[in-house]
Motif scaffolding. Sequence first.
Motif, PDB file in Angstrom:
ATOM      1  N   PHE A 215      49.653  11.054 -27.338  1.00  9.83           N
ATOM      2  CA  PHE A 215      48.982  11.680 -28.475  1.00  9.83           C
ATOM      3  C   PHE A 215      47.669  12.343 -28.066  1.00  9.83           C
ATOM      4  N   SER A 216      47.389  13.471 -28.767  1.00  8.40           N
ATOM      5  CA  SER A 216      46.096  14.138 -28.607  1.00  8.40           C
ATOM      6  C   SER A 216      45.661  14.716 -29.945  1.00  8.40           C
ATOM      7  N   LYS A 217      44.423  14.438 -30.326  1.00 10.46           N
ATOM      8  CA  LYS A 217      43.814  15.075 -31.478  1.00 10.46           C
ATOM      9  C   LYS A 217      42.935  16.248 -31.070  1.00 10.46           C
ATOM     10  N   LEU A 218      42.744  16.415 -29.781  1.00  6.15           N
ATOM     11  CA  LEU A 218      41.892  17.500 -29.284  1.00  6.15           C
ATOM     12  C   LEU A 218      42.684  18.769 -29.013  1.00  6.15           C
ATOM     13  N   GLY A 219      43.947  18.634 -28.570  1.00  5.90           N
ATOM     14  CA  GLY A 219      44.774  19.804 -28.295  1.00  5.90           C
ATOM     15  C   GLY A 219      44.179  20.702 -27.231  1.00  5.90           C
ATOM     16  N   GLU A 220      44.717  21.951 -27.153  1.00 14.26           N
ATOM     17  CA  GLU A 220      44.246  22.965 -26.204  1.00 14.26           C
ATOM     18  C   GLU A 220      44.162  22.374 -24.796  1.00 14.26           C
ATOM     19  N   ILE A 221      45.276  21.824 -24.357  1.00 12.09           N
ATOM     20  CA  ILE A 221      45.361  21.113 -23.075  1.00 12.09           C
ATOM     21  C   ILE A 221      45.821  22.080 -21.987  1.00 12.09           C
ATOM     22  N   PRO A 222      45.053  22.246 -20.906  1.00 19.93           N
ATOM     23  CA  PRO A 222      45.499  23.083 -19.786  1.00 19.93           C
ATOM     24  C   PRO A 222      46.645  22.407 -19.031  1.00 19.93           C
ATOM     25  N   VAL A 223      47.679  23.178 -18.729  1.00 20.83           N
ATOM     26  CA  VAL A 223      48.850  22.652 -18.029  1.00 20.83           C
ATOM     27  C   VAL A 223      48.783  23.052 -16.556  1.00 20.83           C
ATOM     28  N   ARG A 224      48.922  22.052 -15.703  1.00 19.32           N
ATOM     29  CA  ARG A 224      49.073  22.339 -14.272  1.00 19.32           C
ATOM     30  C   ARG A 224      50.568  22.230 -13.947  1.00 19.32           C
ATOM     31  N   HIS A 225      51.026  21.040 -13.541  1.00 13.88           N
ATOM     32  CA  HIS A 225      52.466  20.761 -13.444  1.00 13.88           C
ATOM     33  C   HIS A 225      52.695  19.477 -14.219  1.00 13.88           C
ATOM     34  N   PHE A 226      53.220  19.608 -15.435  1.00 13.61           N
ATOM     35  CA  PHE A 226      53.492  18.469 -16.303  1.00 13.61           C
ATOM     36  C   PHE A 226      55.001  18.263 -16.339  1.00 13.61           C
ATOM     37  N   GLU A 227      55.431  17.058 -16.048  1.00 18.89           N
ATOM     38  CA  GLU A 227      56.864  16.789 -16.001  1.00 18.89           C
ATOM     39  C   GLU A 227      57.164  15.463 -16.680  1.00 18.89           C
ATOM     40  N   GLY A 228      58.102  15.475 -17.609  1.00 19.17           N
ATOM     41  CA  GLY A 228      58.509  14.262 -18.282  1.00 19.17           C
ATOM     42  C   GLY A 228      59.670  13.590 -17.579  1.00 19.17           C
ATOM     43  N   THR A 229      59.993  12.393 -18.054  1.00 18.38           N
ATOM     44  CA  THR A 229      61.161  11.685 -17.520  1.00 18.38           C
ATOM     45  C   THR A 229      62.437  12.387 -17.951  1.00 18.38           C
ATOM     46  N   SER A 230      62.487  12.806 -19.215  1.00 21.75           N
ATOM     47  CA  SER A 230      63.569  13.643 -19.727  1.00 21.75           C
ATOM     48  C   SER A 230      63.102  14.218 -21.044  1.00 21.75           C
ATOM     49  N   ARG A 231      63.704  15.327 -21.455  1.00 12.84           N
ATOM     50  CA  ARG A 231      63.305  15.962 -22.710  1.00 12.84           C
ATOM     51  C   ARG A 231      63.571  15.049 -23.898  1.00 12.84           C
ATOM     52  N   LYS A 232      64.517  14.140 -23.769  1.00 13.36           N
ATOM     53  CA  LYS A 232      64.841  13.239 -24.870  1.00 13.36           C
ATOM     54  C   LYS A 232      63.838  12.101 -24.983  1.00 13.36           C
ATOM     55  N   LEU A 233      63.202  11.720 -23.866  1.00 14.18           N
ATOM     56  CA  LEU A 233      62.408  10.499 -23.845  1.00 14.18           C
ATOM     57  C   LEU A 233      60.908  10.723 -23.761  1.00 14.18           C
ATOM     58  N   SER A 234      60.459  11.872 -23.275  1.00 14.30           N
ATOM     59  CA  SER A 234      59.027  12.112 -23.070  1.00 14.30           C
ATOM     60  C   SER A 234      58.501  13.081 -24.120  1.00 14.30           C
ATOM     61  N   ASN A 235      57.463  12.665 -24.847  1.00 14.21           N
ATOM     62  CA  ASN A 235      56.901  13.462 -25.935  1.00 14.21           C
ATOM     63  C   ASN A 235      55.396  13.627 -25.772  1.00 14.21           C
ATOM     64  N   ILE A 236      54.913  14.833 -26.040  1.00 10.25           N
ATOM     65  CA  ILE A 236      53.486  15.072 -26.214  1.00 10.25           C
ATOM     66  C   ILE A 236      53.298  15.525 -27.657  1.00 10.25           C
ATOM     67  N   THR A 237      52.485  14.797 -28.416  1.00  7.64           N
ATOM     68  CA  THR A 237      52.291  15.098 -29.827  1.00  7.64           C
ATOM     69  C   THR A 237      50.839  15.452 -30.086  1.00  7.64           C
ATOM     70  N   ILE A 238      50.624  16.630 -30.674  1.00  4.34           N
ATOM     71  CA  ILE A 238      49.297  17.056 -31.097  1.00  4.34           C
ATOM     72  C   ILE A 238      49.139  16.668 -32.567  1.00  4.34           C
ATOM     73  N   LEU A 239      48.100  15.903 -32.859  1.00  2.00           N
ATOM     74  CA  LEU A 239      47.864  15.407 -34.213  1.00  2.00           C
ATOM     75  C   LEU A 239      46.750  16.218 -34.855  1.00  2.00           C
ATOM     76  N   LEU A 240      47.078  16.923 -35.934  1.00  2.00           N
ATOM     77  CA  LEU A 240      46.102  17.763 -36.624  1.00  2.00           C
ATOM     78  C   LEU A 240      45.821  17.208 -38.019  1.00  2.00           C
ATOM     79  N   ASP A 241      44.581  17.369 -38.449  1.00  2.00           N
ATOM     80  CA  ASP A 241      44.207  17.021 -39.809  1.00  2.00           C
ATOM     81  C   ASP A 241      43.074  17.947 -40.240  1.00  2.00           C
TER      82      ASP A 241
END
Length: 704
Positions: A215-241
């Motif tokens: 989770f991130s409430k800050l967002g605007e995250i620079p990507v270098r090389h980001f790799e999940g375990t699988s698309r089904k299992l790895s999530n990045i969630t941006i929380l906005l309010d």
Amino acid sequence: MTYTEDFFIYGYSNQNDDLVQLIDSYTKENVNYIKTTLGFDGLPADPNNPAGSNLDGIIYRQKGPNLYYKRVFENEINVLWFKAKAGGVASDWEAFQTAHFFASKTNHKTILIPETCDLDFGGASQSFGSNITLKFDGGTIKNAILTGGQTMIIAAPYHIFDNVTLDGSWKTPDNFAYPEWFGTIANDKTSVDLKVSLEKLNVFWNIKFGHGEYFSKLGEIPVRHFEGTSRKLSNITILLDETNQQIKYGLCLGEYEGLVLSPHTRSEYNTLKEIIVRTDSTVRKTHYSGVVMGNAHMGRIEDITVLQNTPEMQLSKSELEFLLEDVENNYKMANIGVEFRGCSELCIINNLETYSDVGIGFNTTLIDSSQIQGVDFPSIYNFYSACGIFGLASVFFGAPNVFNLTMKGIQSWAQGMYGLYSCKSPAGMYTSLMHCEINNVRVEQLTQLKDSNNRTRSTSIYIDEQDNIENFIINNIRFSGLSNGLYLGGAVRGYFEINNVSIGGDNVALQYFIQTNHSEYSSFAVKMRNVTADMNYPILHNNGTVIDNHYYEKSPVAPDKINYHDVTVLRKTNAIFKKEIDGTRKFVQTDVSPSQQWVKLYHGHIKNLNPSLNYEIWDADEDFTVFNIEAIASSFYAKATMTLFKDGSHTNEPYDSNKIHIGETSNIQSEKINIVYENSTGFWFLINTLTNKEVQYNIEGLIN
């Protein structure tokens, strides 16, 4: 048994066996020491060497005069052996320094930080010698500045650093670091914000995400090389309010809105792979992109799902209607799954799913006309988009400046107002869609908004008026069956080709199946091959002329269908070049002339006769023009062949002088078709003097 610190006190014991068995005073583990005559550097043990003792006092120790022992162990050195205490005792850093000193002077390069060992450096800085390894086995380091020198970290994905700054060069066995190292724990919204952890890990290019949701409430995250375990299992969630509505995007590869004109800000090989990128908002959010391709070079997005399909993240019907009133100015209220926003080059997207108002947006930032560069060589393979009931488009060009686009594999574009939409070229800025090819597209389930005549408004492909559409080709496309097919607003110049087209679904009322528009002075051609449609669907060519002989064919097995085999549409003009063979240039000219009207003969002029007038000039390799002229009117037909030479002379084949007069404008004859030369301009004209008769001219020309 005897503790180590007791044994090595002078006089404690007279024991001087070659092997002694002791208990470590700090770890309480059993330990063996063997007698030695050497120090840790392999030289004779010397506790009094002015250059420094080669006895560290932990591994190599002195028992008495000329009596030395060496601790027996395999490879790793435990920082607890060096008097480090758990719980943040001030001696932790000194203990670590001693351990590091021993590791840097020997072949024992791995420093073990075991379970329950929480080292508190008290804000101190520690630089590492070459090829040191920190092995975390349940322990942590906090309150430190660590400068690596090709330093290895071996650690499972758990919280190993607290208030630690990493600098210098670092590595891991699998070349990946983990956000858990700085306290971002999957499925825990109360843990450290993902952006904070990733900024702390900026000395690592490759970041690995495990099972769960980060989770991130800050967002605007620079990507270098980001790799999940699988698309089904790895999530990045941006929380906005309501507190963070200023956030423009979730993740970005390269600099957001970065330009090639600033190459020092351009990054290479940014990668986002095997991850779901989700954005949730508790309040209505607009003007947002889940993932951005900034000014990356050879960036890559692969096996990614972008989810922005909650009610707070999607357009409503009323919002879509408002947006459509002025798409060029209102489109940014739509949220975008993946947006190209910056001058990227050679970037690849493969296996992408988006659930957003816009699937992929090409919205290259154009601040002023000096920014002539845009998105170059984007390649998109296997893309599925679901825009929602009132979404905008699966593919969207906001400020069109895209070059060498390739879209191949599976292209499935569902829902929304459009399959593909391109805004009009911004006023005062030259933009271009150049060398773009899209293949294997299925457009379906578009929004069912109607006009006042109950005709559908949604369109599979809608490209508004452009400066330049140069070689834009679409192959193998099935238009949405309940929507208009193709709309081309025209271009100043260019070429658009669409091949192997069909439209599915029921026979519904359309505004058009295909509509092309051609301005008066444009050189814009549209080519259509193997286009199949219902007979009732309108094909409109506004100010356009079909110049191919094989326009359409009714299907013998499906009489309600029509197939356009090979059609070319140009702006409506009285002269069209057809082809060049062996240096010859053929053209056709068609005109309709009421009585007494003058029609200028195309390429019928004398070179440089009146240079002050802005007329066509003969090219250096042009010597003569042959005109085969037909004039057709009610109960009237005449034909003449004339050859005009560059020097102004002319010849003509025999013609019917009762119907045709060839001469000068000073000698026009009545009730004839006059082919005459005007001295003041140097041009030849056709003048119809037939009483109350409109004449159709069909002219075939050959320039040589």
